[in-house]
Write an enzyme that holds these catalytic residues in place. Structure first.
Site, PDB file in Angstrom:
ATOM      1  N   HIS A   1      59.005  -2.780   3.861  1.00  0.00           N
ATOM      2  CA  HIS A   1      58.158  -1.712   3.089  1.00  0.00           C
ATOM      3  C   HIS A   1      56.980  -2.558   2.685  1.00  0.00           C
ATOM      4  O   HIS A   1      56.892  -3.517   2.326  1.00  0.00           O
ATOM      5  CB  HIS A   1      58.774  -0.948   1.983  1.00  0.00           C
TER       6      HIS A   1
ATOM      7  N   ASP B   1      57.361  -4.292  -0.141  1.00  0.00           N
ATOM      8  CA  ASP B   1      58.277  -5.473  -0.116  1.00  0.00           C
ATOM      9  C   ASP B   1      57.481  -6.617   0.079  1.00  0.00           C
ATOM     10  O   ASP B   1      57.983  -7.970  -0.472  1.00  0.00           O
ATOM     11  CB  ASP B   1      59.293  -5.278   0.937  1.00  0.00           C
TER      12      ASP B   1
ATOM     13  N   MET C   1      59.891  -3.769  13.022  1.00  0.00           N
ATOM     14  CA  MET C   1      59.819  -2.483  12.308  1.00  0.00           C
ATOM     15  C   MET C   1      58.914  -2.718  11.138  1.00  0.00           C
ATOM     16  O   MET C   1      59.297  -3.808  10.323  1.00  0.00           O
ATOM     17  CB  MET C   1      60.984  -1.787  12.335  1.00  0.00           C
TER      18      MET C   1
ATOM     19  N   GLU D   1      63.922   8.713   9.826  1.00  0.00           N
ATOM     20  CA  GLU D   1      65.215   8.422   9.445  1.00  0.00           C
ATOM     21  C   GLU D   1      65.845   9.610   8.785  1.00  0.00           C
ATOM     22  O   GLU D   1      65.370   9.614   7.342  1.00  0.00           O
ATOM     23  CB  GLU D   1      65.347   7.057   8.523  1.00  0.00           C
TER      24      GLU D   1
ATOM     25  N   LYS E   1      68.479  11.750   6.105  1.00  0.00           N
ATOM     26  CA  LYS E   1      69.475  11.335   5.255  1.00  0.00           C
ATOM     27  C   LYS E   1      69.827  12.764   4.354  1.00  0.00           C
ATOM     28  O   LYS E   1      68.550  13.412   4.064  1.00  0.00           O
ATOM     29  CB  LYS E   1      69.014  10.278   4.347  1.00  0.00           C
TER      30      LYS E   1
ATOM     31  N   GLU F   1      70.971   6.533  10.669  1.00  0.00           N
ATOM     32  CA  GLU F   1      71.666   5.394  10.079  1.00  0.00           C
ATOM     33  C   GLU F   1      73.214   5.684  10.109  1.00  0.00           C
ATOM     34  O   GLU F   1      73.614   7.074   9.385  1.00  0.00           O
ATOM     35  CB  GLU F   1      70.961   5.099   8.547  1.00  0.00           C
TER      36      GLU F   1
ATOM     37  N   HIS G   1      74.142   7.542   6.553  1.00  0.00           N
ATOM     38  CA  HIS G   1      73.565   8.899   6.268  1.00  0.00           C
ATOM     39  C   HIS G   1      74.287  10.080   7.038  1.00  0.00           C
ATOM     40  O   HIS G   1      74.638  10.868   6.449  1.00  0.00           O
ATOM     41  CB  HIS G   1      71.967   8.934   6.638  1.00  0.00           C
TER      42      HIS G   1
ATOM     43  N   ASP H   1      69.734   1.890  12.345  1.00  0.00           N
ATOM     44  CA  ASP H   1      70.133   1.337  11.083  1.00  0.00           C
ATOM     45  C   ASP H   1      71.618   1.137  10.774  1.00  0.00           C
ATOM     46  O   ASP H   1      72.468   2.213  10.692  1.00  0.00           O
ATOM     47  CB  ASP H   1      69.558   2.224   9.636  1.00  0.00           C
TER      48      ASP H   1
ATOM     49  N   ASP I   1      75.865   6.462  -1.983  1.00  0.00           N
ATOM     50  CA  ASP I   1      75.155   5.869  -0.722  1.00  0.00           C
ATOM     51  C   ASP I   1      75.907   4.329  -0.992  1.00  0.00           C
ATOM     52  O   ASP I   1      75.134   3.559  -1.627  1.00  0.00           O
ATOM     53  CB  ASP I   1      73.708   6.069  -0.845  1.00  0.00           C
TER      54      ASP I   1
ATOM     55  N   ASP J   1      75.907   1.668   1.528  1.00  0.00           N
ATOM     56  CA  ASP J   1      75.074   0.494   2.415  1.00  0.00           C
ATOM     57  C   ASP J   1      75.988  -0.611   2.786  1.00  0.00           C
ATOM     58  O   ASP J   1      75.453  -1.447   2.410  1.00  0.00           O
ATOM     59  CB  ASP J   1      73.803   0.381   1.790  1.00  0.00           C
TER      60      ASP J   1
ATOM     61  N   ASP K   1      70.745  -2.359   7.950  1.00  0.00           N
ATOM     62  CA  ASP K   1      70.326  -1.573   6.773  1.00  0.00           C
ATOM     63  C   ASP K   1      71.217  -1.533   5.487  1.00  0.00           C
ATOM     64  O   ASP K   1      71.955  -0.519   5.369  1.00  0.00           O
ATOM     65  CB  ASP K   1      69.581  -0.315   6.722  1.00  0.00           C
TER      66      ASP K   1
HETATM   67  C1  GLT Z   1      66.061   2.644   1.585  1.00  0.00           C
HETATM   68  C2  GLT Z   1      66.986   3.651   2.464  1.00  0.00           C
HETATM   69  C3  GLT Z   1      66.961   3.334   3.798  1.00  0.00           C
HETATM   70  C4  GLT Z   1      65.881   3.220   4.475  1.00  0.00           C
HETATM   71  C5  GLT Z   1      64.855   2.213   4.246  1.00  0.00           C
HETATM   72  C6  GLT Z   1      63.459   2.563   4.646  1.00  0.00           C
HETATM   73  S1  GLT Z   1      64.588   2.157   2.462  1.00  0.00           S
HETATM   74  O1  GLT Z   1      66.747   1.509   1.174  1.00  0.00           O
HETATM   75  O2  GLT Z   1      68.277   3.473   1.804  1.00  0.00           O
HETATM   76  O3  GLT Z   1      68.072   3.949   4.434  1.00  0.00           O
HETATM   77  O4  GLT Z   1      66.031   3.114   6.036  1.00  0.00           O
HETATM   78  O5  GLT Z   1      62.835   3.007   4.213  1.00  0.00           O
HETATM   79 MN    MN Z   2      68.252   3.058   6.417  1.00  0.00          MN
HETATM   80 MN    MN Z   3      70.941   3.973   3.453  1.00  0.00          MN
END
Ligand code: GLT
Ligand code: MN
Ligand code: MN
Length: 383
Positions: free
Chosen positions: A54, A57, A88, A181, A183, A217, A220, A245, A255, A257, A287
Site C-alpha cells: 500500500h 506501507d 502489484m 477485491e 469482501k 481472496e 473473503h 490473494d 477475518d 488471514d 495475503d
Molecule cells: C488488508 C485486507 C486485504 C487486502 C489488502 C489490500 S489490505 O490487509 O485485509 O485483504 O488485500 O488493500
Molecule cells: Mn486481500
Molecule cells: Mn483478508
C-alpha cells in the site's frame, strides 16, 4: 531441493503481511515494526519472488517529498540487490480517520476527492516501482446501517471513481490493470461489492471494463460461506482473474488471514489444482500473516509454509491428474461429451421425441464417494 520456491512460481507477499506486527482489536502489537528494506530482505531470504505494498506501507501518509524520495530510493535499491519485483500495488483507503465512512463511496464529496488524489499519487508510486496490477480493496466502502448511505448512490460513486482512475491511467499511458477485491464485511458491518460475483457484474458497467478484473481472496469468499473455487473459476472464465490473494479461513469466524492451507486443505488442493490446470500465470500472492503468538522466526516459518504448502499441493495435483484409477472414474462419468451438438430446428424436433430411460438415469451410482476418498488418500500421502 523439492518444494523450494523459485521465481517461476511467482510467489509474492505484501509488506503488510510479513510486516504485520500482530495488533488485533483486543491487543497491542507483539512484534517490532520492520522497515520496508528489512522486509524485502526477509522475503528474499525465504525465497519469494515479489513484494506488494500500500502507498503508506512504503511512504508514511505525512512524509515530505524529500522523505518520499529517500524511501523510494532505498526500497528500489533493495529490490535491485535482492532481485525481488513489485507485481502489484494498492492504496490504503481504510486506516486514516478521514475514511471512516468510506473513500470512493463516502457521503462527503471532499473525502471522495481526497480518495481520488491519494489513489492517483499511489498509482504513480506503484508504477514507479514496476507494478502492473493495481488492487482496490474497499474495506471501508460500506455501512453499519443502511440509514446512512443509499446503496444505489454508493454504486454510482464507486463507478465514477473507477472511471476517473481508469481515465487517469490511460492518460498517463501506464501499463496498469485494476483488480477489485471483494469482501463481505469487516471492518464495515457490510461492505459493497461483497463477493466475486458482485464485482464481476459491476465491472461490466464501467467505461473501460477491459482494464478491470478481480483479486479474489480465499478468506473473503469463505467468510461469506461461499465456495472460493467456484468464484475463481467464474472470474477465470470471464478473463478477469488478474490477481489472487491466497490464505485460509474457517467459516463463521473473524477475518483470520491464516497461512495458506492452514484450515481447509481439500479446498486449497482443488484451488491449486485449478490454477495449475488452467495455466493461471499471474502472481500467487499470500495475503496472510503469522499467528499473533509468533516472533521473527515464526514469521519466516509462516511465509515459508505458505509457499511450501502451495508447492506440495501442486505436486499432489499432478499426482491426482496422473492417477489411473481416478482418471478411469472420471472417464466413466462421460466427461467431455456434449448433451447436444448445438441448436437447429431439426435437432430440437429430434430431441423432443427422443426417449430417455429416466429410471436408469436416476438409478445409476456415480461413485463420487470413491472418487473423493481417492482424493483424500492422495492428500494424505497413502497412494
Ligand atoms: C488488508 C485486507 C486485504 C487486502 C489488502 C489490500 S489490505 O490487509 O485485509 O485483504 O488485500 O488493500
Ligand atoms: Mn486481500
Ligand atoms: Mn483478508
Amino acid at each position: 531441493m523439492a518444494y523450494t520456491p523459485t521465481p517461476a512460481d511467482r510467489f509474492s507477499f505484501g509488506l503488510w503481511t510479513v510486516g504485520n506486527p500482530g495488533r488485533d482489536p483486543f491487543g497491542e502489537p507483539v512484534r517490532p515494526v520492520r522497515d520496508p528494506v528489512a522486509l524485502v530482505e526477509l522475503l528474499a531470504e525465504v525465497g519469494a519472488w515479489g513484494v506488494n505494498f500500500h502507498d503508506n506501507d512504503l511512504v508514511p501518509i505525512d512524509a515530505t517529498s524529500a522523505e518520499r524520495e529517500r524511501i523510494v530510493r532505498d526500497f528500489t535499491a533493495a529490490l535491485r540487490a535482492t532481485g525481488l519485483v513489485v507485481p502489484m500495488a494498492t492504496t490504503n483507503l481504510f486506516s486514516d480517520p478521514a475514511f471512516k465512512d468510506g473513500a470512493f463511496t463516502s457521503n462527503d464529496p471532499q473525502v471522495r476527492a481526497f480518495a481520488l488524489q491519494k489513489t492517483m499519487r499511489a498509482i504513480d508510486l506503484g508504477v514507479e516501482c514496476g507494478a502492473e496490477i493495481y488492487v482496490f480493496w474497499g474495506g471501508r466502502e460500506g455501512v453499519e446501517s443502511d440509514a446512512s448511505k443509499d446503496p444505489l448512490e454508493a454504486l454510482k460513486r464507486y463507478r465514477e471513481a473507477l472511471n476517473f482512475l481508469c481515465a487517469y491511467v490511460r492518460d498517463q499511458g501506464y501499463p496498469l490493470r485494476f483488480a477489485l477485491e471483494p469482501k463481505p464485511n469487516e471492518p464495515r458491518g457490510d461492505i459493497y461489492l461483497a463477493t466475486v460475483g458482485h464485482a464481476l457484474a459491476f465491472i461490466a458497467t464501467l467505461d473501460h471494463p477491459e482494464m478491470v478484473g478481480v483479486n479474489p481472496e480465499v478468506a473473503h469468499e469463505t467468510m461469506a460461506g461461499l465456495n472460493f473455487l467456484h468464484g475463481v473459476a467464474q472470474a477465470w472464465e470471464a478473463g478477469k482473474l488478474f490477481h489472487i490473494d491466497l490464505n485460509d479461513q474457517v467459516i463463521g469466524r473473524y477475518d483470520q488471514d491464516f497461512r495458506f492451507g492452514a484450515a481447509n486443505l481439500k479446498a486449497s488442493f482443488f484451488l491449486v489444482k485449478f490454477l495449475e490446470d488452467v495455466g493461471y500465470s499471474g502472481p500467487r500472492h499470500f495475503d496472510a500473516h503469522a499467528y499473533r503468538t509468533e516472533d521473527l522466526a515464526g514469521v519466516k516459518a509462516f511465509a515459508r509454509g505458505c509457499m511450501r504448502t502451495y508447492l506440495v499441493l501442486k505436486e499432489k495435483a499432478r499426482q491426482w491428474n496422473a492417477d489411473p484409477e481416478i482418471q478411469a472414474l472420471l472417464a466413466e462419468l462421460s466427461y467431455g461429451e456434449q448433451a447436444t451438438s448445438g441448436y437447429s430446428r431439426a435437432a430440437a424436433e429430434a430431441l423432443k421425441t427422443r426417449s430417455f430411460d429416466r429410471a436408469a438415469l436416476g438409478a445409476r451410482g456415480l461413485a463420487y464417494e470413491h472418487l473423493d476418498q481417492l482424493t483424500i488418500e492422495v492428500l494424505l500421502g497413502v497412494r
